[in-house]
Motif scaffolding. Structure first.
Motif, mmCIF file in Angstrom:
data_model
loop_
_atom_site.group_PDB
_atom_site.id
_atom_site.type_symbol
_atom_site.label_atom_id
_atom_site.label_comp_id
_atom_site.label_asym_id
_atom_site.label_seq_id
_atom_site.Cartn_x
_atom_site.Cartn_y
_atom_site.Cartn_z
ATOM 1 N N ILE A 252 14.699 -15.818 -2.334
ATOM 2 C CA ILE A 252 14.669 -14.404 -1.996
ATOM 3 C C ILE A 252 14.398 -14.279 -0.504
ATOM 4 C CG2 ILE A 252 12.199 -14.217 -2.538
ATOM 5 C CD1 ILE A 252 12.701 -11.357 -3.440
ATOM 6 N N SER A 253 15.048 -13.334 0.147
ATOM 7 C CA SER A 253 14.783 -13.045 1.553
ATOM 8 C C SER A 253 13.786 -11.900 1.636
ATOM 9 C CB SER A 253 16.076 -12.669 2.283
ATOM 10 O OG SER A 253 16.951 -13.768 2.354
ATOM 11 N N PHE A 254 12.859 -12.027 2.569
ATOM 12 C CA PHE A 254 11.835 -10.996 2.724
ATOM 13 C C PHE A 254 11.628 -10.744 4.209
ATOM 14 C CE2 PHE A 254 7.439 -9.459 3.007
ATOM 15 C CZ PHE A 254 7.489 -8.411 2.095
ATOM 16 N N ARG A 255 11.619 -9.474 4.592
ATOM 17 C CA ARG A 255 11.497 -9.104 5.996
ATOM 18 C C ARG A 255 10.186 -8.372 6.251
ATOM 19 N NH1 ARG A 255 12.566 -4.527 8.992
ATOM 20 N NH2 ARG A 255 13.303 -3.465 7.124
ATOM 21 N N LEU A 256 9.497 -8.808 7.314
ATOM 22 C CA LEU A 256 8.303 -8.106 7.787
ATOM 23 C C LEU A 256 8.670 -7.392 9.084
ATOM 24 C CD1 LEU A 256 5.617 -10.871 7.206
ATOM 25 C CD2 LEU A 256 5.494 -8.579 6.264
ATOM 26 N N ASN A 257 8.558 -6.058 9.101
ATOM 27 C CA ASN A 257 8.877 -5.347 10.328
ATOM 28 C C ASN A 257 7.746 -5.508 11.340
ATOM 29 O OD1 ASN A 257 6.849 -3.384 9.793
ATOM 30 N ND2 ASN A 257 8.291 -2.186 8.555
ATOM 31 N N LEU A 258 7.933 -4.948 12.532
ATOM 32 C CA LEU A 258 7.001 -5.187 13.634
ATOM 33 C C LEU A 258 5.586 -4.738 13.300
ATOM 34 C CD1 LEU A 258 9.211 -4.139 16.688
ATOM 35 C CD2 LEU A 258 8.808 -6.420 15.777
ATOM 36 N N SER A 259 5.437 -3.565 12.720
ATOM 37 C CA SER A 259 4.098 -3.057 12.418
ATOM 38 C C SER A 259 3.438 -3.872 11.304
ATOM 39 C CB SER A 259 4.168 -1.574 12.027
ATOM 40 O OG SER A 259 4.980 -1.397 10.871
ATOM 41 N N GLU A 260 4.219 -4.294 10.321
ATOM 42 C CA GLU A 260 3.659 -5.103 9.232
ATOM 43 C C GLU A 260 3.186 -6.458 9.742
ATOM 44 O OE1 GLU A 260 6.372 -3.437 5.483
ATOM 45 O OE2 GLU A 260 7.113 -5.037 6.783
ATOM 46 N N TRP A 261 4.004 -7.111 10.605
ATOM 47 C CA TRP A 261 3.624 -8.419 11.122
ATOM 48 C C TRP A 261 2.428 -8.313 12.071
ATOM 49 C CZ3 TRP A 261 3.200 -13.109 10.039
ATOM 50 C CH2 TRP A 261 3.059 -14.105 11.007
ATOM 51 N N LYS B 278 -0.009 -6.237 11.795
ATOM 52 C CA LYS B 278 -1.180 -6.113 10.921
ATOM 53 C C LYS B 278 -1.598 -7.475 10.384
ATOM 54 C CE LYS B 278 -2.579 -3.989 6.526
ATOM 55 N NZ LYS B 278 -2.613 -5.238 5.751
ATOM 56 N N VAL B 279 -0.607 -8.294 9.978
ATOM 57 C CA VAL B 279 -0.907 -9.633 9.465
ATOM 58 C C VAL B 279 -1.539 -10.494 10.548
ATOM 59 C CG1 VAL B 279 0.095 -11.754 8.534
ATOM 60 C CG2 VAL B 279 0.883 -9.538 7.693
ATOM 61 N N LEU B 280 -0.996 -10.444 11.763
ATOM 62 C CA LEU B 280 -1.543 -11.230 12.866
ATOM 63 C C LEU B 280 -2.994 -10.860 13.136
ATOM 64 C CD1 LEU B 280 1.262 -11.453 15.586
ATOM 65 C CD2 LEU B 280 0.280 -13.321 14.252
ATOM 66 N N LYS B 281 -3.296 -9.567 13.059
ATOM 67 C CA LYS B 281 -4.677 -9.122 13.276
ATOM 68 C C LYS B 281 -5.595 -9.679 12.195
ATOM 69 C CE LYS B 281 -7.411 -4.957 14.076
ATOM 70 N NZ LYS B 281 -7.391 -3.471 14.165
ATOM 71 N N GLU B 282 -5.104 -9.720 10.963
ATOM 72 C CA GLU B 282 -5.910 -10.274 9.862
ATOM 73 C C GLU B 282 -6.087 -11.781 10.001
ATOM 74 O OE1 GLU B 282 -4.516 -7.029 6.437
ATOM 75 O OE2 GLU B 282 -3.446 -8.915 6.707
#
Length: 289
Positions: free
Chosen positions: A135-144, A146-150
């Protein structure tokens, strides 16, 4: 995507979220996965041994790059019977600092595209059948973001610094080789070795290019008449400063211990040393075409 057994769909798989968990020297990229058993699923099938391989999709036409294997947070066995919907499971992928940097470089300010390859074993009336699907899954800029901050990893400003190249018989071949060895040490995490090679590359450059007298003059001029210095003289002064900064890599202190150099030190010195050697290489090549 879904798993099937003997022609029947036994589990539909959906990514419901991505988040990060900070660790010591590494972080965990976590994917929340939901497993749905359809009403038409063949009865008495059990799914177990779930695994997830994560690749990163780059430019169009390029093969996705391997990122790592994510492990389930807890063991899971999924049975095709009522009352099992949906079953959720978190897959954890350890990420070192270097991988975060590589991800940011590959992403290049765009969305992050992941290619997820799930595998499992399905045990049913006709035996054990291996399962796999992608499955392909995309993280947009705001989602990524948020992940980087976590993940609490460092933020990177990605700048491409070309490594110098020369022929084996070139006057600066030794300096070029040391810069390339320094880069290899950086990849291996040997930061003291990076600093040492950068120092030797700088010294070799000044001597091989015949510029050491001018470098010495420029260093003295920094104290006496720095406003009057030319751009090249200021470059020579920077070269001398790098040589001075890296000198401790070859000596021990009063306690007999070597000076400690961090990844940040190694990154800084390799970037400057590579640029200085490349500039000297261009000057020498121009003088001796």
């Amino acid at each position: 995507m879904s798993f099937s057994y003997n022609g029947y769909s036994v589990a539909d798989i959906e990514v419901t979220g991505v988040f990060g968990r900070a660790g010591v020297g590494a972080s965990l990229l976590c994917l929340s996965i939901a497993f749905h058993v359809p009403e038409t699923a063949l009865a008495e099938v059990r799914l177990r041994n779930f695994q997830l391989r994560i690749n990163v999709e780059g430019d169009a036409g390029k093969v996705p790059s391997f990122l790592g294997f994510a492990e389930p947070e807890v063991p899971l066995e999924l049975a095709t019977k009522n009352g099992q919907n949906p079953r959720r499971l978190i897959f954890e992928l350890p990420l070192a600092e270097g991988q975060l940097f590589a991800l940011e470089k590959m992403r290049g300010g765009d969305d992050l595209h992941l290619k997820l390859r799930f595998t499992a074993l399905a045990d049913g009336p006709t035996g054990v059948w291996p399962q796999q699907d992608e499955i392909s899954f995309r993280l947009n800029l705001s989602e990524w973001a948020k992940v980087l901050k976590e993940l609490q990893g460092p933020e990177y400003m990605v700048i491409g610094i070309p490594l110098p190249k020369s022929t084996q018989d070139h006057a600066l071949a030794e300096a070029v080789g040391r810069i390339r060895r320094a880069h290899a040490h950086l990849v291996d995490g040997r930061f003291d070795a990076v600093v040492s090679e950068c120092r030797l590359a700088i010294e070799s450059t000044g001597l091989a290019a015949g510029e050491q007298p001018a470098i010495t003059v420029a260093a003295k001029k920094m104290n006496a008449a720095k406003r009057e210095m030319t751009k090249l003289e200021r470059e020579f002064a920077l070269q001398e400063a790098v040589r001075h900064y890296t000198q401790l890599a070859h000596h021990v202190n009063e306690r007999g211990a070597a000076e400690y150099y961090s990844r940040d030190d190694a990154n800084m010195l390799l970037a400057i040393a590579a640029a200085l050697v490349s500039a000297a290489l261009a000057r020498v090549s121009h003088q001796n075409p």
